[in-house]
Design a protein around this motif. Structure first.
Motif, PDB file in Angstrom:
ATOM      1  N   ASN A 288       0.915  -1.123  -0.251  1.00 56.65           N
ATOM      2  CA  ASN A 288      -0.037  -0.169   0.357  1.00 56.65           C
ATOM      3  C   ASN A 288       1.288   1.474  -0.379  1.00 56.65           C
ATOM      4  O   ASN A 288       0.621   2.362  -0.759  1.00 56.65           O
ATOM      5  CB  ASN A 288      -0.687   0.047   0.963  1.00 56.65           C
ATOM      6  N   SER A 289       1.775   1.647   1.019  1.00 59.57           N
ATOM      7  CA  SER A 289       2.935   2.385   0.899  1.00 59.57           C
ATOM      8  C   SER A 289       3.592   3.105  -0.511  1.00 59.57           C
ATOM      9  O   SER A 289       3.717   4.062  -0.979  1.00 59.57           O
ATOM     10  CB  SER A 289       4.226   2.178   1.650  1.00 59.57           C
ATOM     11  N   LYS A 291       1.740   1.753  -3.232  1.00 61.82           N
ATOM     12  CA  LYS A 291       0.313   1.330  -4.149  1.00 61.82           C
ATOM     13  C   LYS A 291      -0.239   3.573  -4.164  1.00 61.82           C
ATOM     14  O   LYS A 291      -0.272   4.063  -5.301  1.00 61.82           O
ATOM     15  CB  LYS A 291      -0.192   1.180  -3.859  1.00 61.82           C
ATOM     16  N   TYR A 292       0.614   3.757  -2.685  1.00 62.47           N
ATOM     17  CA  TYR A 292      -0.295   5.148  -2.470  1.00 62.47           C
ATOM     18  C   TYR A 292       0.902   6.263  -2.006  1.00 62.47           C
ATOM     19  O   TYR A 292       0.745   7.012  -1.450  1.00 62.47           O
ATOM     20  CB  TYR A 292      -1.421   4.837  -0.840  1.00 62.47           C
ATOM     21  N   ASP A 318       5.113   5.478   6.114  1.00 59.91           N
ATOM     22  CA  ASP A 318       5.273   6.218   4.205  1.00 59.91           C
ATOM     23  C   ASP A 318       5.571   7.330   3.996  1.00 59.91           C
ATOM     24  O   ASP A 318       4.920   8.816   4.982  1.00 59.91           O
ATOM     25  CB  ASP A 318       4.302   5.217   3.615  1.00 59.91           C
ATOM     26  N   ILE A 321       0.685   9.651  -0.078  1.00 51.89           N
ATOM     27  CA  ILE A 321      -0.264  10.717  -0.117  1.00 51.89           C
ATOM     28  C   ILE A 321      -1.014  10.736   0.998  1.00 51.89           C
ATOM     29  O   ILE A 321      -2.194  12.077   1.275  1.00 51.89           O
ATOM     30  CB  ILE A 321      -1.458  10.422  -1.376  1.00 51.89           C
ATOM     31  N   PHE A 323      -3.896  10.367   4.026  1.00 52.07           N
ATOM     32  CA  PHE A 323      -5.693  10.330   4.424  1.00 52.07           C
ATOM     33  C   PHE A 323      -6.148  10.849   5.160  1.00 52.07           C
ATOM     34  O   PHE A 323      -5.609  10.825   6.066  1.00 52.07           O
ATOM     35  CB  PHE A 323      -6.484   8.984   3.781  1.00 52.07           C
ATOM     36  N   ILE A 331     -11.235   2.499   7.227  1.00 47.06           N
ATOM     37  CA  ILE A 331     -10.251   1.122   5.681  1.00 47.06           C
ATOM     38  C   ILE A 331      -9.949  -0.137   6.544  1.00 47.06           C
ATOM     39  O   ILE A 331      -9.300  -0.575   5.546  1.00 47.06           O
ATOM     40  CB  ILE A 331      -8.787   1.735   5.609  1.00 47.06           C
ATOM     41  N   LEU A 338     -10.204   3.931   0.072  1.00 47.60           N
ATOM     42  CA  LEU A 338     -10.850   5.632  -0.414  1.00 47.60           C
ATOM     43  C   LEU A 338     -10.120   6.416  -2.041  1.00 47.60           C
ATOM     44  O   LEU A 338     -10.424   7.470  -1.654  1.00 47.60           O
ATOM     45  CB  LEU A 338      -9.965   6.484   0.801  1.00 47.60           C
ATOM     46  N   ASN A 339      -9.322   5.100  -2.697  1.00 48.24           N
ATOM     47  CA  ASN A 339      -9.183   5.889  -3.896  1.00 48.24           C
ATOM     48  C   ASN A 339     -10.058   5.220  -4.737  1.00 48.24           C
ATOM     49  O   ASN A 339      -8.991   5.198  -5.683  1.00 48.24           O
ATOM     50  CB  ASN A 339      -7.245   6.364  -3.670  1.00 48.24           C
ATOM     51  N   THR A 346      -8.400  -3.689  -3.916  1.00 49.65           N
ATOM     52  CA  THR A 346     -10.069  -4.439  -3.536  1.00 49.65           C
ATOM     53  C   THR A 346     -10.781  -4.286  -2.543  1.00 49.65           C
ATOM     54  O   THR A 346     -11.756  -4.684  -2.177  1.00 49.65           O
ATOM     55  CB  THR A 346      -9.932  -6.146  -3.745  1.00 49.65           C
ATOM     56  N   GLY A 347      -9.144  -3.624  -1.675  1.00 51.87           N
ATOM     57  CA  GLY A 347     -10.582  -2.966  -0.061  1.00 51.87           C
ATOM     58  C   GLY A 347     -10.231  -4.178   0.673  1.00 51.87           C
ATOM     59  O   GLY A 347     -10.692  -4.229   1.718  1.00 51.87           O
ATOM     60  N   LEU A 348      -9.616  -5.198   0.023  1.00 57.55           N
ATOM     61  CA  LEU A 348      -9.475  -5.658   1.147  1.00 57.55           C
ATOM     62  C   LEU A 348      -8.051  -6.342   2.354  1.00 57.55           C
ATOM     63  O   LEU A 348      -8.090  -6.828   3.306  1.00 57.55           O
ATOM     64  CB  LEU A 348      -9.775  -7.736   0.571  1.00 57.55           C
ATOM     65  N   GLY A 349      -7.078  -5.878   2.174  1.00 54.35           N
ATOM     66  CA  GLY A 349      -5.715  -6.165   2.306  1.00 54.35           C
ATOM     67  C   GLY A 349      -6.219  -5.679   3.822  1.00 54.35           C
ATOM     68  O   GLY A 349      -5.341  -6.377   4.785  1.00 54.35           O
ATOM     69  N   ALA A 351      -8.629  -5.189   5.661  1.00 57.43           N
ATOM     70  CA  ALA A 351      -9.075  -6.269   6.434  1.00 57.43           C
ATOM     71  C   ALA A 351      -8.366  -7.113   6.708  1.00 57.43           C
ATOM     72  O   ALA A 351      -8.775  -7.544   7.944  1.00 57.43           O
ATOM     73  CB  ALA A 351     -10.304  -6.256   6.372  1.00 57.43           C
ATOM     74  N   PHE A 376       1.661   2.759   9.310  1.00 58.73           N
ATOM     75  CA  PHE A 376       0.456   1.950  10.646  1.00 58.73           C
ATOM     76  C   PHE A 376       1.782   1.519  11.183  1.00 58.73           C
ATOM     77  O   PHE A 376       1.720   0.903  11.836  1.00 58.73           O
ATOM     78  CB  PHE A 376      -0.012   0.763   8.460  1.00 58.73           C
TER      79      PHE A 376
END
Ligand code: ADP
Length: 398
Positions: A288-289, A291-292, A318, A321, A323, A331, A338-339, A346-349, A351, A376
């Motif tokens: 994610n770090s 990707k975003y 990181d 960007i 949030f 999240i 959010l993006n 997928t919005g699952l990572g 979770a 995080f």
């Protein structure tokens, strides 16, 4: 729980008074006051009453307690279930000395015993029995609540098991038809579509994208249900957490090379847990770090550890960007992004990560400033001192 319970519903008064007509007289007085009684003729009958379903309270005359009868009585009292603390009224012998105090002390360790001096007026006896039965009724209410809770818990467990089974079967079984759609779309494209037909090519592209997205969703759903399915202790071992991190970085190599990410870490602790699952947490957070990340700024990711007396805190920070912190909880929920349209996902990572960390007895949360970056943090119970010789910072990717 708040209303005063009805004492007469709490069970019957078991009476054990072996000498003369005392038992019959006591039972008569109580029955006249509307209290149910049961006269026990010996120690065995008394013990059966204590663990029986109708046990309200015990009235024992001191002379019933002999060296032969006392141990089985104590044993029966010890056998009571956790919610039960049967009230005991111990009536002194008519020629009493200090002896009843000793008996009372021993009974008190096993029940709620109270000493009543004889001769006893009926009014005193009835009042004491009603008070004891009221206390017993409270215990019965607690028993009923416990039973209700246990039943609700059982129902929840069953429903959860069904859901887990469903999620696993759905995500697993849908992979096969999806592979078929993918393969035949490819064949259709190669053999039957005119390469110059722009519309057809565009539509085929949509199909491919849809299939890819579905593949990603099924893959993540399957990981999620696997995490929910397997307990971390199924596969747990003692290991240096940096091994889980390096596993993750190996998996992310293409992305690391592609973004030019700089990743620093040091002093990761030794932990007890499932190495594959904890590696997945790093994969999600470090992934994610990258990707975003901010456009045009190579991701800089720092993984640090702080030790407290009972846990290790691991931070993944990181310069991306970021949030709005209002969404810091959301999240971690399933499918929350959010993006949405700008990045794949997928919005699952997160979770999945939360599930894994919680199953390891830890917590995970996020802090962020939009435009500056995110941190995080997750915790893991401290099992051992940090592995020696890992304190130096290491640049894995320069
Ligand atoms: P996904 O990345 O597939 O969307 P995640 O569950 O991993 O799903 O993340 C949920 C959302 O949290 C992301 O869509 C993104 O909006 C936000 N997010 C996660 N990590 C970061 C991060 N390092 N920086 C900024 N936003 C993040």
């Amino acid at each position: 729980m708040n209303s005063v319970p009805e004492p007469r519903q709490a069970g019957c008064a078991a009476i054990w008074m072996p000498v003369g007509r005392d038992a019959a007289l006591t039972a008569g007085a109580l029955e006249r006051a509307g209290i149910r009684t049961k006269i026990c003729l010996n120690s065995r009958e008394t013990c059966d009453e204590i663990v029986g379903p109708d046990a309200g309270l015990l009235i024992i005359a001191e002379e019933a307690l002999t060296p032969a009868t006392t141990p089985p009585l104590h044993e029966a009292l010890e056998k009571q279930p956790a919610w039960s603390d049967i009230p005991i009224l111990l009536l002194t012998a008519r020629t009493s000395s200090d002896r009843p105090l000793d008996a009372l002390r021993k009974l008190n360790a096993l029940g709620k015993a109270m000493l009543l001096d004889r001769p006893l007026r009926t009014i005193t006896l009835v009042a004491a029995v009603e008070t004891a039965l009221r206390a017993r009724a409270r215990q019965c209410q607690i028993r009923d609540y416990i039973t209700e809770l246990q039943e609700a818990h059982k129902r929840l467990e069953l429903a959860n098991a069904d859901l887990r089974q469903f999620a696993f079967a759905a995500s697993h079984d849908l992979q096969e038809p999806l592979r078929m759609v993918n393969a035949f779309t490819q064949l259709l494209l190669e053999r039957h579509l005119n390469p110059r037909d722009r519309d057809a090519q565009e539509y085929a592209d949509y199909v491919r994208k849809g299939v890819k997205r579905m593949e990603a969703l099924l893959h993540d759903l399957l990981s999620y249900s696997k995490v929910v399915h397997t307990e971390p202790w199924d596969e747990s071992e003692d290991f240096d957490l940096s091994l889980a991190l390096t596993d993750a970085l190996t998996t992310l190599k293409v992305q690391i090379d592609g973004t030019g990410a700089i990743i620093r870490y040091g002093g990761l602790p030794k932990v007890h847990g499932d190495r594959t699952q904890l590696s997945l947490v790093f994969q999600n957070l470090v992934g994610n770090s990258m990707k975003y990340a901010k456009q045009g700024t190579p991701p800089q990711i720092e993984i640090t550890t702080e030790h407290t007396s009972n846990e290790n805190l691991i931070r993944v920070r990181d310069n991306g960007i970021g949030f709005d912190e209002r969404y810091a909880e959301r999240i971690f929920e399933l499918f929350q992004r959010l993006n949405g349209s700008e990045t794949s996902g997928t919005g699952l990572g997160l979770a999945i990560s939360r599930r894994i960390i919680e199953r390891h007895g830890g917590r995970i949360w996020a802090e962020s400033t939009p435009g500056e970056g995110s941190t995080f943090t997750f915790t893991l119970p401290a099992y051992a001192a940090p592995a020696p010789g890992r304190e130096l910072e290491q640049d894995l990717v320069a």
